[in-house]
Structure formats: structure tokens, C-alpha cells
Design an enzyme around this catalytic site. Structure first.
Site, short mmCIF file in Angstrom:
data_model
loop_
_atom_site.label_atom_id
_atom_site.label_comp_id
_atom_site.label_asym_id
_atom_site.label_seq_id
_atom_site.Cartn_x
_atom_site.Cartn_y
_atom_site.Cartn_z
N ILE A 157 0.86 -1.18 0.00
CA ILE A 157 0.00 0.00 0.00
C ILE A 157 0.89 1.23 0.00
CG2 ILE A 157 -1.75 1.30 1.28
CD1 ILE A 157 -2.53 -1.42 2.60
N ASP B 170 -6.25 0.93 -10.47
CA ASP B 170 -4.86 1.39 -10.49
C ASP B 170 -4.42 1.74 -11.90
OD1 ASP B 170 -5.05 -1.31 -11.24
OD2 ASP B 170 -3.12 -1.86 -10.34
#
Length: 270
Positions: free
Chosen positions: A17, A105
Site C-alpha cells: 500500500i 490502479d
């Protein structure tokens, strides 16, 4: 999101992350990264309160719950927006047959790349758990992409599904790809003289070969110069084997998230 307040951006990928706290004008206040699992915590204690958090999550529901819990513990009731791909946003048009099926993403990365290199045709190569390629025209049209096993996944798969090949992780493989090996591979042809180096170099060159092939094919098809933009956790290893010009950008997804957040705030008149 509160007008003028900083914005917390979170990119939850398959391996880790990444996060950044940015001012309303785009300047970065702080950033960091953490691996999946509860043993690592983000260093948020000294940060000012953001107006909201914006999340790109391709790591699944358990990671989403963890992020929500971390946010609630530090900033109770902080607004959280989880993005998804759509047909058009921030100057980028999505040509996927089902636009929402494109990973968030990849979508944020396309938006970030289009803004970072305005007026340029791009091939965006991201070397993460998966290796992804995106073809993006200068007018913002994302024409399509490719997905392949990532560098580490490729090596691990060979080790796990063959009887005699070792299972190499990224750390071990990086130790085998020393400067002399990388230089030899770049000059090519390169043939290793032991199994671990054969595996690590072979997977590295497989990644590089895919990218080079598609970059050349794209330029041949479009008949214009195409900038190759590279990023991701394995970018050092794969880029070292590339024989074509390329530009590194390490924060395309976070940059795209910032643009999405700013665009949404402008729409709401925040």
C-alpha cells in the site's frame, strides 16, 4: 472534501500500500508505503487532518477493511472515496468494452501519465505483481492494454511448478542480477552458466522483450514517436535490461488519484 484541506491518497496494490498526503495545490506533504498484513502501520500520527481520503484498491475486501480501520483510528469519520474506472475522466477516454472492468490502479495511472506527459503518445509499462502495458494516445484515448505475470510471479511460478528449479524471491533474484550480469544482458545475447542466474536473467529478459516488442509495434502502427514510461516494484530490474529509450515515473497512480480528487472537488464547487 473540505475546501483547501490536504487530501490523503492511497494506492492499495497486490503487494503493498502506497500513500501520500498532498496539499490542495498538489504539493506533497508526506508519503509512505506499507506491506499487507497487520505488522506495519502507516506513519500518520504527525500529519494534519485531511479533508478526505481517495483510494484505488485492487487488493480485495480484506485490504479495504484494513484501510478503513486505519483511517477510522486516526481520523474518525474521515470521508473515504474508492475510485473505479469509468468511460471518461480527467481528459482520458476508456476504450475497454466494459470500462468499469479496468483496474482502478491502471485507470488512475493512465490519468496520471496523460497529465505528466501532455501531448505525447505513451506506452505505459508497470512492473508489479502483474506486468501491465497501456497504450495511450496523445488525445487521451486509452486504446487498450496487456497483462502478463510480473517479474517475481514469473520466477515463483517456475519454482513452484517444476521439480528441479529453485523458487527465487525478488531479493534473491536481485542479488544474482549484479552490474556485470545486467550489462551483459543489455548488450546481449546473454546466457547464464548456473540455474539461479538462468532463471532470474531469463525472466528479466522475458519482461523486457515483451515491452520492447510492443513499443516497436505501437510506433509502427501509429507512425509517430511513442514515449515508453516505466514504473512499479520491479522497474529497476526490468528497466536495466531494456534496450529502448524509456522514462521512469514512480507515482502515476497517486498522481492520477490527486487529479480525480481535484476534478470531483471542482464539480462539487468545493
Amino acid at each position: 472534501m473540505t475546501s483547501g484541506a490536504p487530501c490523503l491518497l492511497i494506492d492499495a496494490g497486490n503487494s503493498r500500500i502506497k500513500w501520500a498526503l498532498v496539499q490542495a495545490g498538489g504539493s506533497q506533504i508526506a508519503s509512505g508505503a506499507l506491506t499487507h498484513g497487520g505488522e506495519h502501520q502507516p506513519d500518520w500520527l504527525s500529519l494534519p487532518t485531511p479533508g478526505g481520503a481517495w483510494l484505488s484498491n485492487v487488493a480485495g475486501e480484506s485490504v479495504a477493511r484494513r484501510i478503513a480501520a486505519l483511517l477510522e483510528a486516526r481520523w474518525p469519520q474521515l470521508p473515504l472515496t474508492t475510485i473505479s474506472a469509468c468511460a471518461q475522466q480527467c481528459g482520458v477516454t476508456n476504450s475497454y468494452t466494459a470500462p468499469h472492468m479496468l483496474g482502478s490502479d491502471r485507470w488512475a495511472g493512465l490519468i496520471g501519465a496523460h497529465a505528466a506527459f501532455p501531448g505525447e503518445h505513451l506506452l505505459i509499462a508497470t512492473f508489479g505483481t502483474a506486468t501491465t502495458l497501456e497504450a495511450l494516445r496523445a488525445d487521451g484515448c486509452f486504446v487498450g492494454g496487456l497483462i502478463a505475470p510480473g517479474w517475481t510471479l514469473m520466477m515463483r511460478s517456475l519454482g513452484e511448478h517444476t521439480a528441479q528449479l529453485p523458487t527465487l524471491d525478488a531479493s534473491a533474484a536481485r542479488g544474482l542480477l549484479d552490474g556485470s550480469t545486467r550489462d551483459a544482458a543489455r548488450r546481449g545475447p546473454f546466457f547464464a552458466t548456473d540455474t539461479p542466474r538462468s532463471l532470474s536473467a531469463g525472466c528479466t529478459l522475458a519482461q523486457a522483450g515483451l515491452v520492447e516488442r510492443m513499443w516497436r509495434d505501437l510506433q509502427d502502427e501509429w507512425q509517430v514517436p511513442v514515449r515508453l514510461v516505466v514504473s512499479g516494484g520491479a522497474v529497476d530490474e526490468v528497466a536495466s535490461a531494456l534496450k529502448v529509450p524509456h522514462t521512469r515515473h514512480d507515482s502515476l497512480v497517486l498522481s492520477g488519484l490527486a487529479l480525480i480528487a481535484a476534478g470531483r472537488a471542482a464539480e462539487r464547487g468545493a
